[in-house]
Design a protein around this motif. Structure first.
Motif, short mmCIF file in Angstrom:
data_model
loop_
_atom_site.label_atom_id
_atom_site.label_comp_id
_atom_site.label_asym_id
_atom_site.label_seq_id
_atom_site.Cartn_x
_atom_site.Cartn_y
_atom_site.Cartn_z
N CYS A 85 0.83 -1.21 0.00
CA CYS A 85 0.00 0.00 0.00
C CYS A 85 0.86 1.26 0.00
CB CYS A 85 -0.94 0.00 1.20
SG CYS A 85 -2.30 -1.19 1.05
N THR A 86 2.02 1.18 0.63
CA THR A 86 2.94 2.32 0.61
C THR A 86 3.55 2.50 -0.77
OG1 THR A 86 3.47 2.00 2.97
CG2 THR A 86 5.02 3.30 1.65
N ALA A 87 4.03 1.39 -1.37
CA ALA A 87 4.67 1.47 -2.68
C ALA A 87 3.69 1.90 -3.76
CB ALA A 87 5.30 0.13 -3.03
N TRP A 88 2.45 1.44 -3.67
CA TRP A 88 1.45 1.74 -4.70
C TRP A 88 0.62 2.98 -4.36
CZ3 TRP A 88 -0.49 -4.01 -5.16
CH2 TRP A 88 0.51 -4.77 -5.81
N GLU A 89 0.97 3.65 -3.27
CA GLU A 89 0.28 4.88 -2.84
C GLU A 89 -1.23 4.65 -2.70
OE1 GLU A 89 1.43 7.92 -5.61
OE2 GLU A 89 3.47 8.03 -4.83
N MET A 90 -1.58 3.64 -1.90
CA MET A 90 -2.98 3.30 -1.64
C MET A 90 -3.23 3.30 -0.13
SD MET A 90 -3.58 0.16 -4.34
CE MET A 90 -3.37 0.38 -6.10
N PRO A 91 -3.04 4.42 0.54
CA PRO A 91 -3.17 4.44 2.01
C PRO A 91 -4.57 4.12 2.49
CG PRO A 91 -3.02 6.68 1.14
CD PRO A 91 -2.70 5.76 0.00
N THR A 92 -5.60 4.41 1.69
CA THR A 92 -6.97 4.15 2.14
C THR A 92 -7.28 2.67 2.24
OG1 THR A 92 -7.79 4.29 -0.14
CG2 THR A 92 -7.81 6.31 1.16
N LEU A 93 -6.45 1.81 1.62
CA LEU A 93 -6.68 0.37 1.66
C LEU A 93 -5.83 -0.34 2.71
CD1 LEU A 93 -6.85 -0.45 -2.16
CD2 LEU A 93 -8.73 0.01 -0.58
N LEU A 94 -4.97 0.42 3.39
CA LEU A 94 -4.03 -0.19 4.32
C LEU A 94 -4.73 -0.94 5.45
CD1 LEU A 94 -1.22 -0.68 5.44
CD2 LEU A 94 -1.29 1.61 6.45
N HIS A 95 -5.65 -0.28 6.14
CA HIS A 95 -6.30 -0.88 7.31
C HIS A 95 -7.12 -2.11 6.90
CE1 HIS A 95 -8.67 -1.56 10.82
NE2 HIS A 95 -9.77 -1.02 10.31
N ARG B 52 -1.84 -5.78 -8.01
CA ARG B 52 -2.53 -4.51 -8.24
C ARG B 52 -3.74 -4.73 -9.15
NH1 ARG B 52 -0.56 1.08 -8.87
NH2 ARG B 52 1.57 0.33 -8.70
N ARG B 53 -4.85 -4.09 -8.84
CA ARG B 53 -6.05 -4.12 -9.67
C ARG B 53 -6.53 -2.68 -9.84
NH1 ARG B 53 -4.51 -8.51 -10.40
NH2 ARG B 53 -5.66 -10.50 -10.43
N SER B 54 -6.01 -1.98 -10.85
CA SER B 54 -6.39 -0.59 -11.08
C SER B 54 -6.14 0.20 -9.80
CB SER B 54 -7.85 -0.52 -11.54
OG SER B 54 -8.25 0.80 -11.80
N SER B 55 -7.19 0.75 -9.19
CA SER B 55 -7.04 1.51 -7.96
C SER B 55 -7.19 0.64 -6.71
CB SER B 55 -8.09 2.64 -7.91
OG SER B 55 -9.40 2.09 -7.96
N GLY B 56 -7.18 -0.68 -6.89
CA GLY B 56 -7.37 -1.59 -5.77
C GLY B 56 -6.27 -2.63 -5.68
N ALA C 281 -15.08 -6.40 5.08
CA ALA C 281 -14.01 -5.48 4.69
C ALA C 281 -13.70 -5.49 3.20
CB ALA C 281 -12.74 -5.80 5.47
N ALA C 282 -13.88 -6.63 2.53
CA ALA C 282 -13.51 -6.75 1.12
C ALA C 282 -14.61 -6.21 0.22
CB ALA C 282 -13.21 -8.21 0.79
N THR C 283 -14.23 -5.68 -0.93
CA THR C 283 -15.21 -5.29 -1.93
C THR C 283 -15.85 -6.53 -2.53
OG1 THR C 283 -13.84 -3.36 -2.44
CG2 THR C 283 -15.58 -3.90 -4.01
N LEU C 284 -15.03 -7.52 -2.83
CA LEU C 284 -15.48 -8.82 -3.32
C LEU C 284 -14.56 -9.88 -2.74
CD1 LEU C 284 -15.96 -8.02 -7.13
CD2 LEU C 284 -17.81 -8.62 -5.56
N TYR D 177 -11.23 -2.27 -3.07
CA TYR D 177 -11.19 -0.99 -3.75
C TYR D 177 -11.51 0.11 -2.75
CZ TYR D 177 -11.15 -3.46 -8.24
OH TYR D 177 -10.81 -4.26 -9.29
N PRO D 178 -11.19 1.35 -3.08
CA PRO D 178 -11.51 2.45 -2.14
C PRO D 178 -13.01 2.62 -1.92
CG PRO D 178 -9.86 3.15 -3.73
CD PRO D 178 -10.37 1.83 -4.20
N TRP D 179 -13.83 2.23 -2.92
CA TRP D 179 -15.26 2.44 -2.77
C TRP D 179 -15.91 1.30 -2.01
CZ3 TRP D 179 -12.83 2.23 -7.59
CH2 TRP D 179 -12.92 1.01 -8.27
#
Length: 260
Positions: free
Chosen positions: A146-156, A183-187, A234-237, A254-256
């Protein structure tokens, strides 16, 4: 009528269809195709060598699967294996395959024609022993990713999901496991594979969704008895597929909000 198997190393799912193509088989194929696409593999191979379709009535289903796969981010390669002397193969050739649908004569050829898994920069692999304490290494991998891919909202959520999935495998499969993060797009896509072929049972529906612990309440060890409920919340799918060595449990985040 339909069988599905996955290969985590190549991120490939093989869906084999058997029997006479009719309305019942078509409905089941549509359901299984949706499940396979939900897993968002790198490649989906549809094996139709055991299917009887004298009028090529199934053609639309496979063209739709191809179109859906191309529209995903990243795209899913969809290849069809079909005997060359069938009406379905002839119809596909007339449409201009492989432009509309890559057609192979065997599953082995389909594997060879596929472009392979994502680049190493977009996937991380971890081998773990069958111990609950191994979940800490999986959580650390999610933090790094999450740090390398800049996805902090998915960390927790990612740490929570992978922790519960690893703990479940350690408690129930009791075999060495492989964790694969892609990696899956923004997820992110999380896979935990083990050597036990038994697929997990989905948790019973709850009137009120299981609450997620806040980041500062994140337990140092996986929770007991709530693993799949927390993954489901917690998971989107998420889902599970058989593999040649056992099974894989996967989750996409995903963030959504969770898809329904």
């Amino acid at each position: 009528m339909l069988t599905v198997s996955a290969d985590i190393e190549t991120e490939t799912v093989v869906m084999a269809v058997h029997g006479n193509w009719d309305r019942c088989l078509g409905a089941e194929a549509h359901r299984i195709l949706n499940k396979c696409m939900s897993e968002h593999p790198g490649t989906l191979i549809i094996d139709l060598q055991g299917m009887y379709d004298p009028h090529a009535a199934s053609l639309t289903a496979w063209l739709t699967a191809r179109r859906v796969g191309q529209a995903m981010d990243p795209p899913v390669q969809v290849l069809v294996c079909v005997s060359t002397d069938t009406v379905l193969a002839d119809r596909l050739r007339r449409l201009g395959a492989p432009r509309f649908m890559p057609v192979c004569v065997s599953v082995d050829q389909a594997h060879a024609d596929a472009t392979g898994p994502p680049s190493p920069a977009d996937r991380h692999r971890l081998l773990l022993p069958p111990q609950i304490e191994a979940a800490a290494e999986a959580r650390a991998l999610i933090t790094d990713v999450c740090t390398a891919w800049e996805m902090p909202t998915l960390l927790h959520r990612g740490r929570l999901v992978v922790s519960e999935m690893v703990a479940n495998a350690a408690l129930h499969a009791r075999t060495p496991m492989t964790v694969l993060i892609s990696r899956r797009s923004s997820g992110i896509h999380v896979v935990v594979a083990d050597g036990d072929p038994r697929l997990p049972r989905p948790p019973a529906p709850r009137a009120t969704p299981a609450p997620l612990p806040l980041p500062d309440e994140m337990p140092s060890e996986p929770s007991s008895g709530r693993g799949l409920q927390l993954v489901d919340a917690a998971a989107t799918l998420w889902g599970a597929l058989p593999t040649r060595e056992g099974k894989m449990v996967w989750a996409t985040l995903y963030p959504w909000a969770r898809r329904r």
